[in-house]
Design an enzyme around this catalytic site. Sequence first.
Site, PDB file in Angstrom:
ATOM      1  N   GLY A   1     -27.903 -27.221   5.950  1.00  0.00           N
ATOM      2  CA  GLY A   1     -26.638 -26.542   6.205  1.00  0.00           C
ATOM      3  C   GLY A   1     -26.634 -25.651   7.422  1.00  0.00           C
ATOM      4  N   GLU A   2     -27.785 -25.438   8.071  1.00  0.00           N
ATOM      5  CA  GLU A   2     -27.818 -24.614   9.275  1.00  0.00           C
ATOM      6  C   GLU A   2     -27.039 -25.297  10.399  1.00  0.00           C
ATOM      7  OE1 GLU A   2     -31.816 -23.799  10.377  1.00  0.00           O
ATOM      8  OE2 GLU A   2     -32.312 -22.786   8.491  1.00  0.00           O
TER       9      GLU A   2
ATOM     10  N   HIS B   1      -5.015  -7.905  13.096  1.00  0.00           N
ATOM     11  CA  HIS B   1      -4.270  -7.378  11.940  1.00  0.00           C
ATOM     12  C   HIS B   1      -3.892  -5.917  12.131  1.00  0.00           C
ATOM     13  CE1 HIS B   1      -2.869  -7.039   7.871  1.00  0.00           C
ATOM     14  NE2 HIS B   1      -3.751  -6.113   7.581  1.00  0.00           N
TER      15      HIS B   1
ATOM     16  N   ASP C   1       6.484  -5.294   4.205  1.00  0.00           N
ATOM     17  CA  ASP C   1       5.802  -4.093   3.731  1.00  0.00           C
ATOM     18  C   ASP C   1       5.852  -3.044   4.833  1.00  0.00           C
ATOM     19  OD1 ASP C   1       3.853  -4.894   5.596  1.00  0.00           O
ATOM     20  OD2 ASP C   1       2.611  -5.831   4.066  1.00  0.00           O
TER      21      ASP C   1
ATOM     22  N   LYS D   1       7.440  -0.288  -1.648  1.00  0.00           N
ATOM     23  CA  LYS D   1       7.170   0.059  -3.038  1.00  0.00           C
ATOM     24  C   LYS D   1       7.615   1.491  -3.278  1.00  0.00           C
ATOM     25  CE  LYS D   1       3.387  -3.153  -3.860  1.00  0.00           C
ATOM     26  NZ  LYS D   1       1.974  -3.318  -4.238  1.00  0.00           N
TER      27      LYS D   1
ATOM     28  N   ARG E   1       8.103   4.496  -6.432  1.00  0.00           N
ATOM     29  CA  ARG E   1       7.857   4.879  -7.818  1.00  0.00           C
ATOM     30  C   ARG E   1       9.105   5.511  -8.415  1.00  0.00           C
ATOM     31  NH1 ARG E   1       2.970   4.583 -10.004  1.00  0.00           N
ATOM     32  NH2 ARG E   1       1.207   4.146  -8.652  1.00  0.00           N
TER      33      ARG E   1
ATOM     34  N   THR F   1      -2.514 -15.734   0.942  1.00  0.00           N
ATOM     35  CA  THR F   1      -2.132 -16.225  -0.386  1.00  0.00           C
ATOM     36  C   THR F   1      -0.631 -16.456  -0.488  1.00  0.00           C
ATOM     37  OG1 THR F   1      -1.798 -13.994  -1.283  1.00  0.00           O
ATOM     38  CG2 THR F   1      -4.023 -14.919  -1.403  1.00  0.00           C
TER      39      THR F   1
END
Length: 292
Positions: free
Chosen positions: A34-35, A126, A162, A185, A187, A216
Amino acid sequence: MLVSGDAHPELARAIAHLARLPLAAASLSSFADGETRVRIEEDVGGRELWLVQPTSPPVNERLMTLALLADAARAAGASRIGAVVPYFGYARQDLRHHAGEPRSAQLAARILACAGIERVLALELHAPALENAFPMPVVQLDADEVLLPALSGRRWTVVSPDAGGLKRAQRYARALGAPLAAVAKARRTDDAASAIAVLGEVRGEVCLLVDDIASTGRTIAAAARALAAAGAAEVHACFVHAVLAERAVARMREAGVRSILTTDSVGPVSQPDIESVSVAPLFAAALRGRLR
């Protein structure tokens, strides 16, 4: 000269063509255990080399391949070594949230520096401030130049999914002449669980969620459901880096996202229901002009 890694050879060829730069041949394979094994098969002595390799999934393998290519280039006598990294894996792990955790983004950057990479050309890290964690100079490009033309000509309400993406959404809203909204978000009480709230008027509007990464798909899906609950007529999504883990697209579609626009920064986008634009012109222009 350019050298392509194994993550996205199609993009490397497109950049080389647009930038009118030669693409040096390299062979990449694996040993039985796998190397990774790499070899630059042309004389690159005295040349400035740019290694094209998004560190996309499988991130560890892509990162190691890029480091090995850099070491091979240094051993072959390249005068300077840069990396074109359209997508930088580990970018979301730049902070320690708990004791005993590494700062993985900074470590990945140091690995590249130790391998001999002297400059990095990246697309929308990011966290923009992450470039300060690299030991070498970093030039960050924005995907606006290739994404915005595909979005023009339609009346949108631009939405950040977000709080972290608000600056990007503001930039898109200005460029498109569109109103701005955000999903956040909030509360209800100190002990109540968080609930998603929409900030801005979206009732009856065609909403465009803009983000940097879809992995995701949960962030975009949650935001799409919140917009639908707030009365949005339609919800569409636009993001730069299409990591798209298993069921990511299905998750967004199930939440009511009608169309998806992205780039090929991570790899070729083969799903027929997703529109993709190439980032090759951005990197070709940077290599031909900005970095000289």
